[in-house]
Motif scaffolding. Structure first.
Motif, PDB file in Angstrom:
ATOM      1  N   ARG A 173       0.840  -1.210   0.000  1.00 39.57           N
ATOM      2  CA  ARG A 173       0.000   0.000   0.000  1.00 39.57           C
ATOM      3  C   ARG A 173       0.873   1.257   0.000  1.00 39.57           C
ATOM      4  O   ARG A 173       0.517   2.257  -0.619  1.00 39.57           O
ATOM      5  N   ASP A 174       2.032   1.191   0.667  1.00 38.01           N
ATOM      6  CA  ASP A 174       2.963   2.320   0.649  1.00 38.01           C
ATOM      7  C   ASP A 174       3.446   2.603  -0.777  1.00 38.01           C
ATOM      8  O   ASP A 174       3.589   3.758  -1.167  1.00 38.01           O
ATOM      9  N   THR A 175       3.699   1.549  -1.556  1.00 45.24           N
ATOM     10  CA  THR A 175       4.110   1.719  -2.950  1.00 45.24           C
ATOM     11  C   THR A 175       3.013   2.429  -3.735  1.00 45.24           C
ATOM     12  O   THR A 175       3.287   3.357  -4.510  1.00 45.24           O
ATOM     13  N   LEU A 176       1.772   2.016  -3.533  1.00 46.08           N
ATOM     14  CA  LEU A 176       0.648   2.654  -4.229  1.00 46.08           C
ATOM     15  C   LEU A 176       0.469   4.096  -3.767  1.00 46.08           C
ATOM     16  O   LEU A 176       0.245   4.997  -4.581  1.00 46.08           O
ATOM     17  N   ARG A 177       0.606   4.312  -2.470  1.00 45.29           N
ATOM     18  CA  ARG A 177       0.448   5.656  -1.898  1.00 45.29           C
ATOM     19  C   ARG A 177       1.558   6.592  -2.381  1.00 45.29           C
ATOM     20  O   ARG A 177       1.334   7.787  -2.573  1.00 45.29           O
ATOM     21  N   ALA A 178       2.757   6.063  -2.604  1.00 41.08           N
ATOM     22  CA  ALA A 178       3.855   6.885  -3.114  1.00 41.08           C
ATOM     23  C   ALA A 178       3.530   7.414  -4.517  1.00 41.08           C
ATOM     24  O   ALA A 178       3.901   8.530  -4.866  1.00 41.08           O
TER      25      ALA A 178
ATOM     26  N   PRO B 187      -0.615   9.860  -3.523  1.00 46.62           N
ATOM     27  CA  PRO B 187      -0.701  10.092  -2.071  1.00 46.62           C
ATOM     28  C   PRO B 187      -2.117  10.200  -1.489  1.00 46.62           C
ATOM     29  O   PRO B 187      -2.330   9.863  -0.340  1.00 46.62           O
ATOM     30  N   GLY B 188      -3.095  10.626  -2.263  1.00 46.66           N
ATOM     31  CA  GLY B 188      -4.437  10.830  -1.717  1.00 46.66           C
ATOM     32  C   GLY B 188      -5.362   9.635  -1.792  1.00 46.66           C
ATOM     33  O   GLY B 188      -6.560   9.768  -1.506  1.00 46.66           O
ATOM     34  N   ILE B 189      -4.860   8.456  -2.137  1.00 50.45           N
ATOM     35  CA  ILE B 189      -5.770   7.319  -2.323  1.00 50.45           C
ATOM     36  C   ILE B 189      -6.437   6.896  -1.021  1.00 50.45           C
ATOM     37  O   ILE B 189      -5.919   7.116   0.073  1.00 50.45           O
ATOM     38  N   PHE B 190      -7.598   6.282  -1.189  1.00 51.97           N
ATOM     39  CA  PHE B 190      -8.403   5.753  -0.091  1.00 51.97           C
ATOM     40  C   PHE B 190      -8.443   4.242  -0.276  1.00 51.97           C
ATOM     41  O   PHE B 190      -8.738   3.754  -1.369  1.00 51.97           O
TER      42      PHE B 190
END
Length: 171
Positions: free
Chosen positions: A93-98, A101-104
């Motif tokens: 999830r950190d990879t996706l958030r990087a 950044p605003g994903i839910f």
């Protein structure tokens, strides 16, 4: 859709929780694009999972980066995106958030018996029932600092999608 609704949503959970169904319903109701993360797996990953072999982190990294690019593109274009993706571990999830950044994250949950029944009844999917236990062992629930919520998938898919929309509206 109001301005408080996150435009980039990743529906996460182990195989059999209904990620794809829920994500499609959310995308339709929010009128934003849908993406199935399974479609972004390289052929070697699909072959490995089809053989009943769990993926390791090295297998997943390029796949997660591809998903992140899809989320980033939807965010940058202002169209948003709803993605169905297991994202079982915090570092995934950190990879996706990087990338976005605003994903839910909407974490779908279900009991082992429900998962076995659902996976046993579906056709045309590469994930065998034998991998449920490895997915449950790998699962790291959302942490308090992660933007998202968990939702039980016991009700019908339409009810799960409505509950998800209510959760999104609250945030």
């Amino acid at each position: 859709m109001n301005e408080r609704t996150p435009l980039c949503i990743v529906v996460i959970g182990v195989s059999g929780t209904g990620k794809t169904t829920t994500a499609r319903l959310l995308a339709e109701r929010l009128d934003i694009p849908f993406a199935e993360a399974d479609d972004l797996h390289p052929p070697a990953n699909i072959a490995k999972m089809s053989a009943g072999v769990p993926l390791d982190d090295a297998d997943r990294q390029p796949w997660l980066e591809s998903i992140g690019r899809r989320l980033h593109a939807g965010d940058a274009a202002g169209t948003g995106c709803v993605v169905a993706c297991s994202a079982l571990k915090r570092r995934y999830r950190d990879t996706l958030r990087a990338a976005c950044p605003g994903i839910f994250f909407l974490h779908l949950t279900a009991g082992h018996d429900v998962l076995e029944e659902r996976i046993g009844n579906r056709t045309g999917h590469f994930m065998p029932k034998a991998l449920i236990d490895s997915q449950l062992a790998a699962l790291e629930p959302l942490e308090p600092d992660e933007r998202g919520a968990a939702l039980d998938v016991g009700p019908a898919p339409e009810e799960v999608a409505e509950a998800a929309l209510e959760l999104l509206a609250e945030r």
